[in-house]
Enzyme design. Structure first.
Site, PDB file in Angstrom:
ATOM      1  N   GLU A  48       6.281   3.987   7.149  1.00 44.92           N
ATOM      2  CA  GLU A  48       5.398   2.965   7.698  1.00 44.92           C
ATOM      3  C   GLU A  48       5.892   1.571   7.360  1.00 44.92           C
ATOM      4  O   GLU A  48       6.383   1.323   6.259  1.00 44.92           O
ATOM      5  CB  GLU A  48       3.960   3.108   7.183  1.00 44.92           C
ATOM      6  N   THR A  49       5.716   0.700   8.340  1.00 42.82           N
ATOM      7  CA  THR A  49       5.901  -0.734   8.155  1.00 42.82           C
ATOM      8  C   THR A  49       4.567  -1.362   8.480  1.00 42.82           C
ATOM      9  O   THR A  49       3.987  -1.082   9.532  1.00 42.82           O
ATOM     10  CB  THR A  49       6.995  -1.281   9.084  1.00 42.82           C
TER      11      THR A  49
END
Length: 129
Positions: A48-49
């Site tokens: 995830e970003t």
């Protein structure tokens, strides 16, 4: 001139580097379009970003309410606990946010992070979205 976006890679659920759950944290003074967020997440290529933007024009040091969105390399997701922990950690440790409690406005509703010494506590929804 291109916009510069500061990015931190944070390992959640660990006190050792290169372990735990990594997340990229991008701090945005002004929001950017979803296509650009998705391209950044693909470039980071970790689970995830997240993208953090202060609401109401406050800065990262004083704001207590932020927009928070999470992207995998291929899609946006409605909730990500470890990236939320990472975002709160960057705000407190790197930006010296003055608040003991921070709220994140997300696709899953308002999430609250509390700062207690070196610990971050999150209240997450039972059924997100």
């Amino acid at each position: 001139m291109a916009t510069r976006i500061p990015v931190w890679t944070v390992d959640s659920f660990t006190s050792s580097p290169f372990s735990g759950n990594p997340a990229a944290v991008c701090l945005l003074i002004k929001d950017i379009n979803d296509e650009t967020k998705q391209k950044i997440a693909a470039e980071m290529n970790i689970s995830e970003t997240c993208f953090v933007t202060p609401i109401n024009g406050d800065d990262f040091c004083q704001a207590s309410l932020f927009s928070l969105r999470w992207f995998t390399p291929t899609d946006e997701v409605p909730l990500c606990g470890h990236a939320t922990l990472a975002a709160a950690t960057v705000l407190w440790k790197e930006k010296n946010n003055a608040n003991s409690s921070i709220q994140f406005s997300t696709l899953s509703g308002i999430l609250v992070a509390k700062h207690d010494g070196d610990q971050v506590q999150l209240d997450l929804p039972l059924h997100p979205g």
